[in-house]
Design an enzyme around this catalytic site. Sequence first.
Site, short mmCIF file in Angstrom:
data_model
loop_
_atom_site.label_atom_id
_atom_site.label_comp_id
_atom_site.label_asym_id
_atom_site.label_seq_id
_atom_site.Cartn_x
_atom_site.Cartn_y
_atom_site.Cartn_z
N ASP A 81 -17.78 40.14 3.48
CA ASP A 81 -18.65 41.32 3.57
C ASP A 81 -20.08 40.82 3.28
OD1 ASP A 81 -19.68 43.83 3.87
OD2 ASP A 81 -18.24 44.83 2.58
C1 BGC Z 1 -20.27 47.04 4.18
C2 BGC Z 1 -19.39 46.69 5.35
C3 BGC Z 1 -20.21 46.53 6.59
C4 BGC Z 1 -21.25 45.45 6.34
C5 BGC Z 1 -22.10 45.12 7.55
C6 BGC Z 1 -21.45 46.10 4.06
O1 BGC Z 1 -22.38 46.57 3.14
O2 BGC Z 1 -19.50 47.03 3.00
O3 BGC Z 1 -18.40 47.67 5.52
O4 BGC Z 1 -19.40 46.22 7.67
O5 BGC Z 1 -22.09 45.89 5.29
O6 BGC Z 1 -23.00 46.11 7.82
#
Ligand code: BGC
Length: 736
Positions: A273
């Site tokens: 993530d």
């Molecule tokens: C979130 C994810 C997301 C990623 C990319 C993160 O802050 O937890 O779910 O896919 O950002 O935007």
Amino acid sequence: MRKLFNIALGLLCLCAASCAPKDPIEKKVDDLLSKMTLREKIGQMNQLSGGYSSIEAAAKGECGSILNCVDPVEINAVQKAAVEQSRLGIPVIASRDVIHGFHTVFPIPLGQAATFDPELVEKGARIAAIEATSYGIKWTFSPMLDIARDSRWGRVAEGSGEDVYLDATMGAAMVRGYQGADTQDPTSMAACIKHFVGYGAAEGGRDYNGVSIPERSLRNTYLPAFKAGVDAGALTLMTSFNENDGIPSTGNKWLLTDVLRNEWGFDGMVVTDWNSAGEMIAHGFAKDLKHSAELSLNAGVDMDMMSFGFIAHLEELVKEGKVSEKDIDRAVRNILRLKFRMGLFENPYVDEQKAGAMDYAPEHLAAAKQAALESAILLKNDENILPLTNKKTILLCGPLADNPYDQMGTWTFDGQKEHTVTPLAALQKDFNVIYEPVLASTRDLSTANLGKVRAAASRADAVVVVVGEEAIMSGEAHSMSDLRLKGAQSQLIEAARQTGKPVVAVIMAGRELTIGGDLKNCDAMLYCFHPGTMGGEALADLLTGRETPSGKLPMTMLVEAGQAPFYYNHNRGGRPCNGTETLLADIPLQAGQTSLGNTTYYLDSGYGPLFPFGYGLSYTEFEIKNVKLDKNSYGKDETVKISYDIANVGKVKGTEVAQLYVHDVVGSVARPVKELKRFARVTLEPGETKTLTFELPVAELAFYGLDMTCKVESGDFKLWVSNDSASGEPVDFEVR
Ligand code: BGC
């Protein structure tokens, strides 16, 4: 002799394996990998945010993927740098959070779960892919498969709620929808099942918080949806931010290698993530970025999203012997395999002229409307006040009655509010509408305009109040400790009540709120979550009776936020509540201390939830009866065949969701009081009865028991076919 025979057989098998024609993609991956320098390999493992800013890195072969660029011209420019300027011409893959539609916005995933309609959910994901890929986006960070049992957590909006089977079913449907039948097709978008794992169990519902989930609960509750996603062919997976029992997922080798790769055979790609590798420093698990790169690579991560630890430190770590080039090859193989599977080597560029050609296509809007229709849950309908037939003039009020932005919900980077049909816009076609928003936003505390309700209602036949949460109040990092309507929204419903006119409350929100108090002040309530682009049109169809509500709660609805986490499929405990216990008001003054007869409940908020999981009314009524099994004793390799009659005993056509629940009475470890195992949407004309069947292989009753192996345990079971998780009479059967 036998030994010799075995050796010969072994050799034969080995030869057969090595002589077997190699999967053409694997061959291409190996050929390409053999030409790559260490630096080029590490470059593939690096994901960058943005378009033009990534060109230089792409040209040097130091960027494997970009995220958050949606301009096809920019995406092509980065691609050109990667394909035409980097030494080996390996394409980048462009990614985006396409969570519930791209331009055409569908209801939030929690709303889609309320449809109990996986075919429709699959169609929604297909539509999202068709729209997004036309801009060059080939990878979405969806579906979110986190089991969420606490509405305080803002990200409940992004998943399918509290149930294991519903989550797995909807997740698999989305994977199929995004990727389509052929991942080489230009409209295929790689799915990313996230967040692996346990993120939805954040302690106290506070986002990013740690969890404490023992292995058995992980395997019985939190992992099955991910396994279903893997089995549905998900091409990628994202690690979660949270730590479980002190181990951040991004550095958890047991999870990412032993379970995901070795047990499940996942051959897709694992991405972190956003900076979740770097955040292992804040967790106190890695001492610096270099250490976090070492831990995450060795745990099984393939691509780094935005910590830059891989690009900065992997070469050094290889030299120091802390990570092996073999593990880097593993990661790069997974990345190249994804790109070959997505056809990016053959078709790296997007046709800029065709970008957006299908945005808001009539069939996309129709599907979004259908999803909004099916996701609306009727929680109350006193005196059959709905549908509003014979009502000509309505007073429409509330901060979400004409709020094209907020009705789209969280994670709608690309939805355009200009295309949203609000309740005001749609209802004007069916009624004389007097519109008084009364409150400027859902957080508006001012009661100054409440007087307008009485004045305006005198000219109306009914009052429709559209309240709830703004989009920003749910989703990532938007947890709440109080789940009541914010601002003066409850006072607004009360003011409507005082007019003496019939009151219909419509709730648009990113989670299930505690609306018990508001329910008392309205005659009917429709819970719509954030319904997306076509929410207004769907609402008009429901209020006029052209359509009948059929949504069902995907989470247990609470009386008070203090009950969370409260979910239907809990274990029984030693002192289960039976609903006759003393409540706070009945306790005598100076009562003597006693625990005798005490059970699991709250003295103040009572025994149960406001509404159970799976609950939802219709404009008609359904009866489910004559639940019969083909036998009462089954072997472990047999299938339980359940037949039931479902009747529409009301006056209009409607759709009911028949739900099959099972309980394993005694296990080597205690089992949940009920578990959803099947469901079916059944449409019936008034007076019509159908006899239908569910088939449940006994193998699906398996769970991880005391010895931590997954198997069916012999014994007694109970089974229900019902309209929700709290009704129906059990039927008994035995597994031998
Ligand atoms: C979130 C994810 C997301 C990623 C990319 C993160 O802050 O937890 O779910 O896919 O950002 O935007």
